[in-house]
Design a protein around this motif. Sequence first.
Motif, PDB file in Angstrom:
ATOM      1  N   PRO A 194     -36.361  82.964 -51.718  1.00 57.59           N
ATOM      2  CA  PRO A 194     -37.334  82.449 -50.972  1.00 57.59           C
ATOM      3  C   PRO A 194     -36.961  81.927 -49.690  1.00 57.59           C
ATOM      4  O   PRO A 194     -37.653  81.828 -48.731  1.00 57.59           O
ATOM      5  CB  PRO A 194     -37.274  81.227 -51.718  1.00 57.59           C
ATOM      6  N   ASN A 195     -35.509  82.318 -49.320  1.00 58.29           N
ATOM      7  CA  ASN A 195     -34.857  82.171 -48.031  1.00 58.29           C
ATOM      8  C   ASN A 195     -34.813  83.194 -47.130  1.00 58.29           C
ATOM      9  O   ASN A 195     -34.486  83.158 -46.021  1.00 58.29           O
ATOM     10  CB  ASN A 195     -33.345  81.854 -48.125  1.00 58.29           C
ATOM     11  N   GLN A 196     -35.449  84.384 -47.648  1.00 52.34           N
ATOM     12  CA  GLN A 196     -35.576  85.631 -46.556  1.00 52.34           C
ATOM     13  C   GLN A 196     -36.421  85.194 -45.470  1.00 52.34           C
ATOM     14  O   GLN A 196     -37.533  84.822 -45.570  1.00 52.34           O
ATOM     15  CB  GLN A 196     -36.071  86.519 -47.344  1.00 52.34           C
ATOM     16  N   PRO A 197     -36.141  85.613 -44.333  1.00 45.38           N
ATOM     17  CA  PRO A 197     -36.701  85.422 -43.095  1.00 45.38           C
ATOM     18  C   PRO A 197     -38.347  86.271 -43.393  1.00 45.38           C
ATOM     19  O   PRO A 197     -38.221  87.301 -43.552  1.00 45.38           O
ATOM     20  CB  PRO A 197     -36.183  86.137 -41.969  1.00 45.38           C
ATOM     21  N   ALA A 224     -40.569  85.050 -45.386  1.00 45.65           N
ATOM     22  CA  ALA A 224     -40.943  84.880 -46.695  1.00 45.65           C
ATOM     23  C   ALA A 224     -41.963  84.003 -46.963  1.00 45.65           C
ATOM     24  O   ALA A 224     -43.124  83.771 -47.630  1.00 45.65           O
ATOM     25  CB  ALA A 224     -40.075  84.500 -47.940  1.00 45.65           C
ATOM     26  N   GLY A 225     -42.033  83.108 -45.805  1.00 45.37           N
ATOM     27  CA  GLY A 225     -43.126  82.048 -45.604  1.00 45.37           C
ATOM     28  C   GLY A 225     -44.311  82.555 -44.820  1.00 45.37           C
ATOM     29  O   GLY A 225     -45.556  81.707 -44.792  1.00 45.37           O
ATOM     30  N   ALA A 226     -44.410  83.572 -44.490  1.00 49.90           N
ATOM     31  CA  ALA A 226     -45.688  84.141 -43.591  1.00 49.90           C
ATOM     32  C   ALA A 226     -46.907  84.145 -44.705  1.00 49.90           C
ATOM     33  O   ALA A 226     -46.762  84.461 -45.812  1.00 49.90           O
ATOM     34  CB  ALA A 226     -45.347  85.683 -43.301  1.00 49.90           C
ATOM     35  N   ALA A 227     -47.965  83.897 -43.917  1.00 48.00           N
ATOM     36  CA  ALA A 227     -49.121  83.990 -44.744  1.00 48.00           C
ATOM     37  C   ALA A 227     -49.182  83.162 -45.822  1.00 48.00           C
ATOM     38  O   ALA A 227     -49.799  83.473 -47.130  1.00 48.00           O
ATOM     39  CB  ALA A 227     -49.619  85.239 -45.016  1.00 48.00           C
ATOM     40  N   GLY A 228     -48.597  81.926 -45.857  1.00 48.16           N
ATOM     41  CA  GLY A 228     -48.792  80.810 -46.913  1.00 48.16           C
ATOM     42  C   GLY A 228     -47.935  81.562 -48.092  1.00 48.16           C
ATOM     43  O   GLY A 228     -48.061  81.149 -49.183  1.00 48.16           O
ATOM     44  N   GLY A 229     -46.755  82.110 -47.824  1.00 47.98           N
ATOM     45  CA  GLY A 229     -45.808  82.607 -48.771  1.00 47.98           C
ATOM     46  C   GLY A 229     -46.329  84.048 -49.431  1.00 47.98           C
ATOM     47  O   GLY A 229     -45.510  84.527 -50.308  1.00 47.98           O
ATOM     48  N   THR A 230     -47.296  84.498 -48.849  1.00 48.89           N
ATOM     49  CA  THR A 230     -47.728  85.885 -49.416  1.00 48.89           C
ATOM     50  C   THR A 230     -46.483  87.044 -49.053  1.00 48.89           C
ATOM     51  O   THR A 230     -46.516  87.992 -49.599  1.00 48.89           O
ATOM     52  CB  THR A 230     -49.064  86.539 -48.483  1.00 48.89           C
ATOM     53  N   GLY A 231     -45.686  86.689 -47.929  1.00 45.16           N
ATOM     54  CA  GLY A 231     -44.724  87.599 -47.568  1.00 45.16           C
ATOM     55  C   GLY A 231     -43.550  87.570 -48.746  1.00 45.16           C
ATOM     56  O   GLY A 231     -43.125  88.727 -49.231  1.00 45.16           O
ATOM     57  N   PHE A 232     -43.521  86.234 -49.341  1.00 43.51           N
ATOM     58  CA  PHE A 232     -42.503  86.161 -50.473  1.00 43.51           C
ATOM     59  C   PHE A 232     -42.925  87.040 -51.956  1.00 43.51           C
ATOM     60  O   PHE A 232     -42.585  87.756 -52.518  1.00 43.51           O
ATOM     61  CB  PHE A 232     -42.330  84.641 -50.959  1.00 43.51           C
ATOM     62  N   ALA A 248     -41.629  80.496 -57.338  1.00 46.74           N
ATOM     63  CA  ALA A 248     -40.432  81.525 -56.854  1.00 46.74           C
ATOM     64  C   ALA A 248     -39.395  81.283 -58.063  1.00 46.74           C
ATOM     65  O   ALA A 248     -38.589  82.361 -58.040  1.00 46.74           O
ATOM     66  CB  ALA A 248     -39.791  80.821 -55.646  1.00 46.74           C
ATOM     67  N   ARG A 249     -39.218  80.302 -58.725  1.00 42.96           N
ATOM     68  CA  ARG A 249     -38.235  80.382 -59.859  1.00 42.96           C
ATOM     69  C   ARG A 249     -38.892  81.226 -61.203  1.00 42.96           C
ATOM     70  O   ARG A 249     -37.942  81.767 -61.681  1.00 42.96           O
ATOM     71  CB  ARG A 249     -38.087  78.670 -60.631  1.00 42.96           C
ATOM     72  N   THR A 307     -40.842  83.979 -38.803  1.00 45.27           N
ATOM     73  CA  THR A 307     -39.612  84.148 -39.645  1.00 45.27           C
ATOM     74  C   THR A 307     -39.332  83.049 -40.472  1.00 45.27           C
ATOM     75  O   THR A 307     -38.313  83.079 -41.166  1.00 45.27           O
ATOM     76  CB  THR A 307     -38.529  84.250 -38.455  1.00 45.27           C
ATOM     77  N   ALA A 308     -40.250  82.120 -40.937  1.00 48.49           N
ATOM     78  CA  ALA A 308     -40.273  81.056 -41.704  1.00 48.49           C
ATOM     79  C   ALA A 308     -39.751  81.682 -43.127  1.00 48.49           C
ATOM     80  O   ALA A 308     -40.180  82.374 -43.566  1.00 48.49           O
ATOM     81  CB  ALA A 308     -41.397  80.269 -41.915  1.00 48.49           C
ATOM     82  N   PRO A 309     -38.862  80.762 -43.961  1.00 51.58           N
ATOM     83  CA  PRO A 309     -38.584  81.017 -45.121  1.00 51.58           C
ATOM     84  C   PRO A 309     -39.717  80.431 -46.033  1.00 51.58           C
ATOM     85  O   PRO A 309     -40.615  79.862 -45.445  1.00 51.58           O
ATOM     86  CB  PRO A 309     -37.320  80.046 -45.358  1.00 51.58           C
ATOM     87  N   LEU A 310     -39.704  80.474 -47.374  1.00 54.00           N
ATOM     88  CA  LEU A 310     -40.717  80.100 -48.293  1.00 54.00           C
ATOM     89  C   LEU A 310     -40.940  78.607 -48.325  1.00 54.00           C
ATOM     90  O   LEU A 310     -42.120  77.903 -48.311  1.00 54.00           O
ATOM     91  CB  LEU A 310     -40.515  80.750 -49.662  1.00 54.00           C
ATOM     92  N   LEU A 311     -39.568  77.890 -48.265  1.00 56.05           N
ATOM     93  CA  LEU A 311     -39.594  76.435 -49.001  1.00 56.05           C
ATOM     94  C   LEU A 311     -38.889  75.551 -47.807  1.00 56.05           C
ATOM     95  O   LEU A 311     -38.397  75.976 -46.891  1.00 56.05           O
ATOM     96  CB  LEU A 311     -39.152  76.359 -50.190  1.00 56.05           C
ATOM     97  N   GLY A 312     -39.131  74.243 -48.072  1.00 61.68           N
ATOM     98  CA  GLY A 312     -38.650  73.353 -47.271  1.00 61.68           C
ATOM     99  C   GLY A 312     -39.187  73.051 -45.948  1.00 61.68           C
ATOM    100  O   GLY A 312     -40.409  73.182 -45.676  1.00 61.68           O
ATOM    101  N   LEU A 313     -38.451  72.279 -45.046  1.00 61.28           N
ATOM    102  CA  LEU A 313     -39.039  71.771 -43.841  1.00 61.28           C
ATOM    103  C   LEU A 313     -39.306  72.782 -42.901  1.00 61.28           C
ATOM    104  O   LEU A 313     -40.191  72.516 -41.909  1.00 61.28           O
ATOM    105  CB  LEU A 313     -38.172  70.782 -43.333  1.00 61.28           C
ATOM    106  N   THR A 314     -38.910  73.945 -42.882  1.00 64.33           N
ATOM    107  CA  THR A 314     -39.246  75.181 -42.287  1.00 64.33           C
ATOM    108  C   THR A 314     -40.180  76.210 -42.994  1.00 64.33           C
ATOM    109  O   THR A 314     -40.235  77.232 -42.329  1.00 64.33           O
ATOM    110  CB  THR A 314     -38.032  75.867 -41.427  1.00 64.33           C
ATOM    111  N   GLY A 315     -40.365  75.807 -44.122  1.00 64.80           N
ATOM    112  CA  GLY A 315     -41.207  76.618 -45.012  1.00 64.80           C
ATOM    113  C   GLY A 315     -42.852  76.890 -44.801  1.00 64.80           C
ATOM    114  O   GLY A 315     -43.401  76.106 -43.856  1.00 64.80           O
ATOM    115  N   ALA A 316     -43.488  77.606 -45.526  1.00 67.66           N
ATOM    116  CA  ALA A 316     -44.929  77.721 -45.623  1.00 67.66           C
ATOM    117  C   ALA A 316     -45.783  76.677 -45.436  1.00 67.66           C
ATOM    118  O   ALA A 316     -46.480  76.416 -44.762  1.00 67.66           O
ATOM    119  CB  ALA A 316     -45.273  78.862 -46.833  1.00 67.66           C
TER     120      ALA A 316
END
Length: 364
Positions: A239-242, A244-252, A232-233, A197-206
Amino acid sequence: MAGVPLTVVVAPDSFKGTLSARAVADAIAAGWREIRPDDDLVLMPQADGGEGTLDAIEAVAGGIRHRVGDVTGPDGRPTPGEWLELPGGVAVVELAQTSGLPLMRRPDPIRATTRGLGELIRVALDAGATSLIVGLGGSASTDGGAGALAALGLALLDEQDELVADGGRALLDILAIDRSDLMPAPPGGVTLLTDVTAPLLGLTGAAAVFGPQKGASPDEILELDAALAHFARLLGGDPNQPGAGAAGGTGFGLATAWGARIVPGARYVAELSGLAERIPTADLVLTSEGTFDEQSFGGKVVGSVLDLAAHKSVRAGVIAAQLALDPKVWAVSLTDLAGSTEAAIKDPAVWLRAAAAKAARELP
């Protein structure tokens, strides 16, 4: 109670890189039957979007498997591609099968790509698929799905108006994005099966959470996170969607560029296989994975199966190659039975049978 036949649901995940979920289920069934041959064993191999998702969906839904020859692997070398055709024009592809970490000759977290996934999706859509299921998990890359989108026609341009290179670091070179040649999403939509369920960015991101297991150093993690933020910009989206960080951000990437829907993969496969309906009819549920740890309850198969069993008040047991966390139910470690992790990994089917025999002696 020993003489009363039981109904036992066996719902394991695959053992990554060694045994498919079906092979794990078969080994557990064989060991159980050595001790309790009269029990009714219901084998329901599962998956959560990672490695083995294609096999698990084929096991429960059938379909036609198409082998398409080579696509671009995560390190640029060719790797075989295949997709599953389900009734109704549904295509199933698995990122781990084209862009997974085990396909790398050596870790290269800043240059690894998802291009092969996009190439495989294009083949499935060109063959007439009208909707798409994508298993996300086990990736080698942290490129935000840019490689896959590039293979589908998205032009990622640098300051010279040239296409940027593949890989996560190259996202920093993007100056503009041209969507004019991007292949349209199939009319029936795109469903992304995730195990996080990781977001794209930050300490809990991809990059921060999954970069280390792909070989990224602390400096590379910071660089990849900055590159994903830049991407993302330019691309837009959330990028905060649960997930979004899946598979290195491929979810995003696929959710933003194609409007794909991100769903928990374990729950999706459980519903597809009828597991939720089958568990209440069972006396016992056995589930299994390589390592049971704190991530197991974060969208993985075993956590999902245990939750279903607890919700229906059905007893459950866990068989894992390694137990790094107490699952709060009956559990056994193949490492403990074999005497070492190396011995357990060398022949996991043998130790799965031994573990299942132990379960058959102790659980009924």
